[in-house]
Design a protein around this motif. Sequence first.
Motif, PDB file in Angstrom:
ATOM      1  N   VAL A 225      -4.903  -6.843  -5.769  1.00  0.00           N
ATOM      2  CA  VAL A 225      -5.281  -5.814  -4.791  1.00  0.00           C
ATOM      3  C   VAL A 225      -4.310  -5.869  -3.625  1.00  0.00           C
ATOM      4  N   ASP A 226      -3.776  -4.717  -3.245  1.00  0.00           N
ATOM      5  CA  ASP A 226      -2.857  -4.626  -2.107  1.00  0.00           C
ATOM      6  C   ASP A 226      -3.660  -4.347  -0.833  1.00  0.00           C
ATOM      7  N   TYR A 227      -3.008  -4.548   0.298  1.00  0.00           N
ATOM      8  CA  TYR A 227      -3.591  -4.177   1.579  1.00  0.00           C
ATOM      9  C   TYR A 227      -3.625  -2.651   1.713  1.00  0.00           C
ATOM     10  N   PRO A 228      -4.569  -2.115   2.472  1.00  0.00           N
ATOM     11  CA  PRO A 228      -4.484  -0.696   2.817  1.00  0.00           C
ATOM     12  C   PRO A 228      -3.167  -0.429   3.563  1.00  0.00           C
ATOM     13  N   ARG A 229      -2.546   0.701   3.258  1.00  0.00           N
ATOM     14  CA  ARG A 229      -1.231   1.005   3.838  1.00  0.00           C
ATOM     15  C   ARG A 229      -1.179   2.432   4.371  1.00  0.00           C
ATOM     16  N   ASP A 230      -0.340   2.623   5.373  1.00  0.00           N
ATOM     17  CA  ASP A 230      -0.051   3.947   5.896  1.00  0.00           C
ATOM     18  C   ASP A 230       0.778   4.698   4.857  1.00  0.00           C
ATOM     19  N   PRO A 231       0.329   5.883   4.432  1.00  0.00           N
ATOM     20  CA  PRO A 231       1.044   6.587   3.369  1.00  0.00           C
ATOM     21  C   PRO A 231       2.452   7.031   3.758  1.00  0.00           C
ATOM     22  N   THR A 232       2.708   7.118   5.040  1.00  0.00           N
ATOM     23  CA  THR A 232       4.028   7.561   5.491  1.00  0.00           C
ATOM     24  C   THR A 232       4.992   6.395   5.660  1.00  0.00           C
ATOM     25  N   THR A 233       4.544   5.351   6.367  1.00  0.00           N
ATOM     26  CA  THR A 233       5.431   4.226   6.683  1.00  0.00           C
ATOM     27  C   THR A 233       5.322   3.088   5.667  1.00  0.00           C
ATOM     28  N   ASN A 234       4.228   3.061   4.908  1.00  0.00           N
ATOM     29  CA  ASN A 234       3.923   1.987   3.950  1.00  0.00           C
ATOM     30  C   ASN A 234       3.573   0.670   4.638  1.00  0.00           C
ATOM     31  N   GLU A 235       3.416   0.680   5.951  1.00  0.00           N
ATOM     32  CA  GLU A 235       2.991  -0.515   6.678  1.00  0.00           C
ATOM     33  C   GLU A 235       1.499  -0.756   6.441  1.00  0.00           C
ATOM     34  N   ILE A 236       1.091  -2.032   6.428  1.00  0.00           N
ATOM     35  CA  ILE A 236      -0.327  -2.327   6.254  1.00  0.00           C
ATOM     36  C   ILE A 236      -1.114  -1.856   7.472  1.00  0.00           C
ATOM     37  N   THR A 237      -2.341  -1.418   7.227  1.00  0.00           N
ATOM     38  CA  THR A 237      -3.184  -0.884   8.296  1.00  0.00           C
ATOM     39  C   THR A 237      -4.459  -1.696   8.489  1.00  0.00           C
ATOM     40  N   ALA A 238      -4.572  -2.806   7.764  1.00  0.00           N
ATOM     41  CA  ALA A 238      -5.784  -3.625   7.853  1.00  0.00           C
ATOM     42  C   ALA A 238      -5.461  -5.056   7.460  1.00  0.00           C
ATOM     43  N   ALA A 239      -6.292  -5.978   7.917  1.00  0.00           N
ATOM     44  CA  ALA A 239      -6.191  -7.395   7.540  1.00  0.00           C
ATOM     45  C   ALA A 239      -7.389  -7.761   6.670  1.00  0.00           C
ATOM     46  N   ILE A 240      -7.298  -8.916   6.026  1.00  0.00           N
ATOM     47  CA  ILE A 240      -8.449  -9.415   5.256  1.00  0.00           C
ATOM     48  C   ILE A 240      -9.673  -9.504   6.175  1.00  0.00           C
ATOM     49  N   HIS A 241     -10.799  -9.015   5.706  1.00  0.00           N
ATOM     50  CA  HIS A 241     -12.026  -9.035   6.502  1.00  0.00           C
ATOM     51  C   HIS A 241     -12.477 -10.480   6.730  1.00  0.00           C
ATOM     52  N   PRO A 242     -13.000 -10.798   7.922  1.00  0.00           N
ATOM     53  CA  PRO A 242     -13.471 -12.171   8.183  1.00  0.00           C
ATOM     54  C   PRO A 242     -14.485 -12.677   7.163  1.00  0.00           C
ATOM     55  N   ASP A 243     -15.291 -11.771   6.564  1.00  0.00           N
ATOM     56  CA  ASP A 243     -16.267 -12.211   5.566  1.00  0.00           C
ATOM     57  C   ASP A 243     -15.614 -12.642   4.257  1.00  0.00           C
ATOM     58  N   LEU A 244     -14.393 -12.160   4.007  1.00  0.00           N
ATOM     59  CA  LEU A 244     -13.666 -12.533   2.788  1.00  0.00           C
ATOM     60  C   LEU A 244     -12.689 -13.675   3.050  1.00  0.00           C
ATOM     61  N   GLN A 245     -12.129 -13.730   4.260  1.00  0.00           N
ATOM     62  CA  GLN A 245     -11.158 -14.764   4.583  1.00  0.00           C
ATOM     63  C   GLN A 245     -11.728 -16.162   4.329  1.00  0.00           C
ATOM     64  N   ASP A 246     -10.955 -16.997   3.634  1.00  0.00           N
ATOM     65  CA  ASP A 246     -11.318 -18.386   3.316  1.00  0.00           C
ATOM     66  C   ASP A 246     -12.459 -18.493   2.300  1.00  0.00           C
TER      67      ASP A 246
END
Length: 309
Positions: A225-246
């Motif tokens: 699974v990839d990070y959510p990305r801006d369709p224009t710049t392809n930069e990520i727009t979100a981080a792993i959610h704290p509930d999923l992290q670790d």
Amino acid sequence: MEHVSFSPLSRVAICGGTHGNEMTGVYLVREMQKQKVDQTGSVSVTTVLSNPRAVDACRRYVEKDLNRCFTAALLSSPITDSAPYDLRRAQELNAQLGPKGSQEAVDLLCDLHNTTANMGMCILMDSSDPIPLHIYKYIQSKMTSAPVRAIQLGRSHSETYSLDSVGKHGFSIEVGPQPHGVLRADIFNIVKGGVDLMIDWLQKFNSGSTFEGGDVEAYCYVKSVDYPRDPTTNEITAAIHPDLQDNDFKLLRPGDPAFLSFSGETVKHEGEELYPFFVNECAYYEKKIAFHLATKVTMTIPSISVKKD
């Protein structure tokens, strides 16, 4: 299930520094070389610092990810002046420890890795080869300092791209969390304990012990699974959610939080219930992977012993 016998596993390679900034394998291999650990009873041990230039630079790789260079196609490709150093190094390692798929290859190759993800100790393998699965079962039964899990990646032998595929039997030990470029004593001791238990198992196997079969639990790779990305710049727009992290290997259900956008919105997991691993692995940003997903399966392995002359 029928009993299976194998030839003695007398030639073993232990590799570190395949990724030059994963420090546990680097320092464990150096310590084994310093202690001149090259023969332990029935086991001849070859220790290898896989990517010395990347180790010197404390980088994952120099030009091309070395641990993606061991496919049959890449190992047989012609080397030119413009070939990446890491590809040349892969062919050198294949000549030293293989060749891959040949009778001259080392009997067992164990490659040592670190992850920034909270995965404990994982035994990574590409197939259902009983040898690594029995070693995993043995380590899991003895290890008290960390959870021990098996991950099956499910690639065919010619398509396997990792160094451990060069041996007749092979697997990687992956332990975390540990930041890249950092050495943690607790993680070092977990890996050293796993290597010691592997060698202990090999001694028992070569001396004629029978290892009973049975059920083992493993996680089988399904998708990335990839990070959510801006369709224009392809930069990520979100981080792993704290509930999923670790929370690697905690069942991820549809609707569970997966990402938290930089504007504060929760992005939920869609699709089937699966188990995440390599969650927020630092080295996977360049590969456009936020985490992998797996199913959990129960595998039945045969009893095994060494072939009698």
